[in-house]
Design a protein around this motif. Structure first.
Motif, PDB file in Angstrom:
ATOM      1  N   ARG A 161     149.347  -4.987 -11.410  1.00  0.00           N
ATOM      2  CA  ARG A 161     150.310  -4.347 -11.095  1.00  0.00           C
ATOM      3  C   ARG A 161     151.524  -4.824 -10.307  1.00  0.00           C
ATOM      4  O   ARG A 161     152.483  -4.808 -10.499  1.00  0.00           O
ATOM      5  CB  ARG A 161     149.569  -3.037 -10.152  1.00  0.00           C
ATOM      6  N   THR A 162     151.201  -5.783  -9.410  1.00  0.00           N
ATOM      7  CA  THR A 162     152.217  -6.310  -8.391  1.00  0.00           C
ATOM      8  C   THR A 162     152.993  -7.334  -9.274  1.00  0.00           C
ATOM      9  O   THR A 162     154.152  -7.426  -9.189  1.00  0.00           O
ATOM     10  CB  THR A 162     151.653  -7.088  -7.115  1.00  0.00           C
ATOM     11  N   TYR A 174     140.672   0.064 -12.749  1.00  0.00           N
ATOM     12  CA  TYR A 174     141.041  -0.158 -11.386  1.00  0.00           C
ATOM     13  C   TYR A 174     139.805  -0.158 -10.496  1.00  0.00           C
ATOM     14  O   TYR A 174     139.883  -0.663  -9.236  1.00  0.00           O
ATOM     15  CB  TYR A 174     142.019   0.763 -11.021  1.00  0.00           C
ATOM     16  N   ASP A 233     154.873  -2.083  -9.694  1.00  0.00           N
ATOM     17  CA  ASP A 233     155.030  -1.687  -8.184  1.00  0.00           C
ATOM     18  C   ASP A 233     156.424  -1.758  -7.672  1.00  0.00           C
ATOM     19  O   ASP A 233     156.792  -0.738  -6.917  1.00  0.00           O
ATOM     20  CB  ASP A 233     153.805  -2.288  -7.399  1.00  0.00           C
ATOM     21  N   THR A 250     139.077  -4.067  -9.104  1.00  0.00           N
ATOM     22  CA  THR A 250     140.031  -3.849  -7.990  1.00  0.00           C
ATOM     23  C   THR A 250     140.989  -4.815  -7.763  1.00  0.00           C
ATOM     24  O   THR A 250     142.170  -4.735  -7.962  1.00  0.00           O
ATOM     25  CB  THR A 250     139.505  -3.340  -6.706  1.00  0.00           C
ATOM     26  N   ASN A 251     140.633  -6.101  -7.420  1.00  0.00           N
ATOM     27  CA  ASN A 251     141.545  -7.375  -6.989  1.00  0.00           C
ATOM     28  C   ASN A 251     142.480  -7.662  -8.325  1.00  0.00           C
ATOM     29  O   ASN A 251     143.468  -7.830  -7.980  1.00  0.00           O
ATOM     30  CB  ASN A 251     140.667  -8.301  -6.586  1.00  0.00           C
ATOM     31  N   TYR A 292     142.995  -6.016 -11.074  1.00  0.00           N
ATOM     32  CA  TYR A 292     144.105  -4.723 -11.060  1.00  0.00           C
ATOM     33  C   TYR A 292     145.358  -4.989 -10.307  1.00  0.00           C
ATOM     34  O   TYR A 292     146.453  -4.871 -10.905  1.00  0.00           O
ATOM     35  CB  TYR A 292     143.230  -3.340 -11.069  1.00  0.00           C
ATOM     36  N   GLN A 293     144.954  -5.074  -8.973  1.00  0.00           N
ATOM     37  CA  GLN A 293     146.106  -4.879  -8.124  1.00  0.00           C
ATOM     38  C   GLN A 293     146.867  -5.992  -8.393  1.00  0.00           C
ATOM     39  O   GLN A 293     148.210  -5.843  -8.239  1.00  0.00           O
ATOM     40  CB  GLN A 293     145.642  -4.836  -6.621  1.00  0.00           C
ATOM     41  N   ARG A 294     146.520  -7.337  -8.556  1.00  0.00           N
ATOM     42  CA  ARG A 294     147.509  -8.541  -8.719  1.00  0.00           C
ATOM     43  C   ARG A 294     148.245  -8.265  -9.906  1.00  0.00           C
ATOM     44  O   ARG A 294     149.317  -8.540  -9.945  1.00  0.00           O
ATOM     45  CB  ARG A 294     146.516  -9.721  -8.958  1.00  0.00           C
ATOM     46  N   CYS A 307     147.278   0.292 -15.761  1.00  0.00           N
ATOM     47  CA  CYS A 307     147.954   1.052 -14.440  1.00  0.00           C
ATOM     48  C   CYS A 307     148.279   2.093 -14.688  1.00  0.00           C
ATOM     49  O   CYS A 307     148.870   3.029 -13.860  1.00  0.00           O
ATOM     50  CB  CYS A 307     149.292   0.100 -14.602  1.00  0.00           C
TER      51      CYS A 307
END
Length: 175
Positions: free
Chosen positions: A162-163, A151, A168, A155-156, A158-160, A18
């Motif tokens: 972080r959330t 990231y 975030d 990508t997916n 990573y974003q899951r 992150c």
């Protein structure tokens, strides 16, 4: 043409996945490497660091051109990626390998980081004290290849992460 004078900055702010993207996308950044620093084991592996017995913390080492993006601005970006009031890790990741820290590479970096920390504390943005330590840089060991640019590679995932980690939401609520 004049040769660029590049410098290094090293920041620990929880999961290194992150911590790459916020710096990687800035002007003047040559590279952002995920790795380990601050411990007593040479060339540690991810598995070793996760045990909490090596003394290392996950960190990023940034190679940057200070004429394009000054160190002071990097420190400001750093604060906005972390919870500077939590000494026990960051968000869902707890333990010494996820502690926040600024590792300075020169006396000038130390002075800038300390002034920035004082300014943040005095701003009243946080009810708790700013505890992030400012320490001299130590040997930095690049993490395994699958951790680099996570990231971009995943990508997916990573974003899951972080959330779900709460990072975030915390950033949105405090910055």
């Amino acid at each position: 043409m004049a040769e660029q004078k590049l410098e290094k900055a090293t920041f620990a702010g929880g999961c290194f996945w992150c911590m790459v993207k916020p710096f990687d996308t800035l002007p003047g950044i040559e590279s952002v490497i995920s790795g380990y620093t601050g411990g007593h084991v040479e060339n540690p592996t991810y598995e070793q660091v996760c045990t909490g017995t090596t003394g290392h913390t996950e960190a990023v080492q940034i190679t940057f051109n200070p004429e394009v993006f000054p160190y002071k601005d990097l420190v400001e970006v750093y604060w906005q990626q972390t919870d500077p009031t939590d000494p026990n890790g960051q968000f869902v990741d707890k333990g010494t390998s996820y502690r926040p820290a600024i590792f300075y590479h020169s006396d000038e970096q130390k002075e800038i980081a300390e002034a920035s920390k004082k300014e943040l504390q005095e701003s009243g943005r946080f009810k708790k004290p700013i505890i992030t330590p400012i320490e001299p840089a130590q040997p930095f060991y690049a993490a395994e290849e699958y951790h680099q640019d996570f990231y971009k590679k995943s990508t997916n995932h990573y974003q899951r992460y972080r959330t779900a980690s709460g990072r975030d939401a915390y950033i949105n609520n405090h910055w």
